[in-house]
Structures are given as structure tokens and as C-alpha cells.
Motif scaffolding. Structure first.
Motif, short mmCIF file in Angstrom:
data_model
loop_
_atom_site.label_atom_id
_atom_site.label_comp_id
_atom_site.label_asym_id
_atom_site.label_seq_id
_atom_site.Cartn_x
_atom_site.Cartn_y
_atom_site.Cartn_z
N GLY A 81 56.22 -16.79 20.50
CA GLY A 81 56.86 -17.82 19.69
C GLY A 81 57.50 -18.93 20.51
N ILE A 82 57.33 -18.89 21.80
CA ILE A 82 57.99 -19.89 22.65
C ILE A 82 57.50 -21.29 22.30
CG2 ILE A 82 56.29 -19.63 24.51
CD1 ILE A 82 58.60 -20.09 26.47
N THR A 83 58.42 -22.24 22.29
CA THR A 83 58.04 -23.62 21.98
C THR A 83 57.76 -24.39 23.27
OG1 THR A 83 60.28 -24.49 22.10
CG2 THR A 83 59.57 -23.60 19.97
N TRP A 84 57.05 -25.47 23.12
CA TRP A 84 56.72 -26.30 24.28
C TRP A 84 58.00 -26.83 24.95
CZ3 TRP A 84 53.57 -27.18 27.96
CH2 TRP A 84 53.52 -28.41 28.62
N LEU A 85 58.99 -27.16 24.13
CA LEU A 85 60.24 -27.68 24.68
C LEU A 85 60.94 -26.62 25.53
CD1 LEU A 85 61.94 -30.31 24.66
CD2 LEU A 85 63.32 -29.26 22.85
N GLU A 86 60.99 -25.38 25.00
CA GLU A 86 61.58 -24.28 25.77
C GLU A 86 60.82 -24.08 27.08
OE1 GLU A 86 63.27 -21.23 22.38
OE2 GLU A 86 61.11 -21.45 22.61
N TRP A 87 59.52 -24.16 26.98
CA TRP A 87 58.69 -23.96 28.16
C TRP A 87 58.89 -25.07 29.18
CZ3 TRP A 87 56.53 -20.28 30.65
CH2 TRP A 87 55.49 -20.51 31.54
N ARG A 88 58.93 -26.32 28.68
CA ARG A 88 59.13 -27.47 29.55
C ARG A 88 60.45 -27.36 30.32
NH1 ARG A 88 55.87 -31.29 31.22
NH2 ARG A 88 57.86 -32.13 31.85
N ASN A 89 61.46 -26.89 29.62
CA ASN A 89 62.78 -26.79 30.26
C ASN A 89 62.95 -25.51 31.05
OD1 ASN A 89 63.47 -29.23 29.12
ND2 ASN A 89 64.32 -28.29 27.28
#
Ligand SMILES: [Zn+2]
Length: 210
Positions: free
Chosen positions: A194-202
Motif C-alpha cells: 500500500g505504499i504511496t509514491w510520495l512515501e517512497w520518494r521521501n
């Protein structure tokens, strides 16, 4: 296991390929006949997050068993200069392409800064780069390791693109491609679907182990 030296991204073909391709289990079984994947202390770990293809490629590269210009010249299959086609500064070995090439160094700097892990010695060898994990946050070790494998794979593909197509991207763009593909891996093959792109980017996500 058979090796091909062309520009195909699929470097490895398996004798026991089924119609559906090969499974990780089959690859492990076949590999176990070549190396002891569980016990050999000098072997790299198998990443469940990375694809079998990338795991195998990195293992071969860490043993200098990929078709670099230096490896080909040792086998008598390559005449002429063996210098790296990306930088022209040193003989083209796997260690050079993946760790020591100035292009690779820049890609690693981008990735370390994104993953918020300490800068490493640029002169270390590939095995040390991929095996020395003590500076990595414990709950992200498996993810960071998988990103390392993917980075090695992309550096090789980038090298192939230069050698065969005379085209070269820039290190920042390559680092972005690695982040994007690693995001797909995490969503498909880790618990963090469920990880979001924003979480991943940061790179600020989860506190429990993957
Ligand atoms: Zn180079």
C-alpha cells in the motif's frame, strides 16, 4: 545455465525453461548445483524483493562473470581497447561499471542521499558495496539491498545502451529510473503493497520490518 553475450536484457537462459518461463524455485534449485546459495559466506544474499534475473546478474557480476570488455578479452573473444565506453578512463570490468566508473559514482550519490544512508568509499569493491549493511537502518535493510541490486542492473543496462546504441543518459535520470522500478518491486514483492509514491520518494515509511 547458458550465457549469451548479445545486447539482450535477458542475459541468462535456463535449460529447464518451461512454457511459462522459469520460477524462482527452479532457478534456486539449479543454482544450488553451482553454488551453495544458503551457506557460501562469500556469496551475495538472495533478495526476495528483486527479480530472479537481477539476483543472478548481480551474483555473476560480483564474480566478474559478465561479458565486460575485459572478461571478453581474457577469453580471446575481444580485440582492441578494453577501456570503459562510458568514461574511457579505466579497463571495463564489472567492478568498474557498477562501482568505480565516475558515472556510477554519481548514480550512487543520488541513491544514498535519497535512501538517507551514509556515503561509502568509492574505491570499495562490489561485494563490499553489496554486503556491508551495518550502516543501513535495520528495518529497511532488505529494501535497501534490493535497490542496490537494481542499481547494479541499471548501470549494466546503461553500459549496454552506450556500447550498442551509443546512447547515454545522465546519472540523475538513471537514479530516477531506479527509484521508479524499485517502487514497482516493493508494491509487488514486499509486504508494503500500500505504499504511496510520495512515501517512497521521501523514503520515510514503515517502522516494522519488510
Ligand atoms: Zn567508466
Amino acid at each position: 545455465m547458458q550465457q549469451t553475450t548479445g545486447q539482450n536484457e535477458d542475459i541468462w537462459r535456463w535449460k529447464n525453461n518451461t512454457a511459462k518461463g522459469y520460477s524462482v524455485k527452479e532457478v534456486r534449485k539449479e543454482l544450488a548445483g553451482i553454488i551453495d546459495v544458503n551457506a557460501a559466506p562469500s556469496s551475495l544474499e538472495w533478495s526476495k524483493i528483486a527479480t530472479a534475473k537481477v539476483n543472478l546478474f548481480i551474483w555473476r557480476a560480483s564474480e566478474e562473470k559478465i561479458p565486460t570488455l575485459v572478461a571478453l578479452s581474457h577469453r580471446g573473444g575481444q580485440r582492441g581497447p578494453t577501456d570503459c565506453k562510458v568514461c574511457g578512463l579505466a579497463p571495463e570490468t564489472a567492478n568498474h561499471i557498477i562501482v568505480h566508473c565516475p558515472f556510477a559514482k554519481e548514480v550512487w550519490l543520488h541513491l544514498w542521499s535519497w535512501m538517507i544512508i551514509p556515503i561509502r568509499n568509492h574505491d570499495e569493491d562490489m561485494k563490499t558495496r553489496f554486503q556491508e549493511m551495518s550502516d543501513w537502518p535495520r528495518n529497511k535493510v532488505k529494501i535497501i539491498f534490493a535497490i542496490h541490486l537494481l542499481a547494479g542492473w541499471h548501470l549494466w543496462k546503461n553500459r549496454n545502451n552506450k556500447v550498442f546504441n551509443n546512447s547515454l543518459t545522465n546519472p540523475g535520470k538513471l537514479a530516477e529510473e531506479i527509484k521508479e522500478e524499485a517502487f514497482d518491486w516493493i508494491k509487488l514483492r514486499s509486504r508494503h503493497t500500500g505504499i504511496t509514491w510520495l512515501e517512497w520518494r521521501n523514503f520515510t515509511f514503515w517502522n516494522d520490518p519488510p
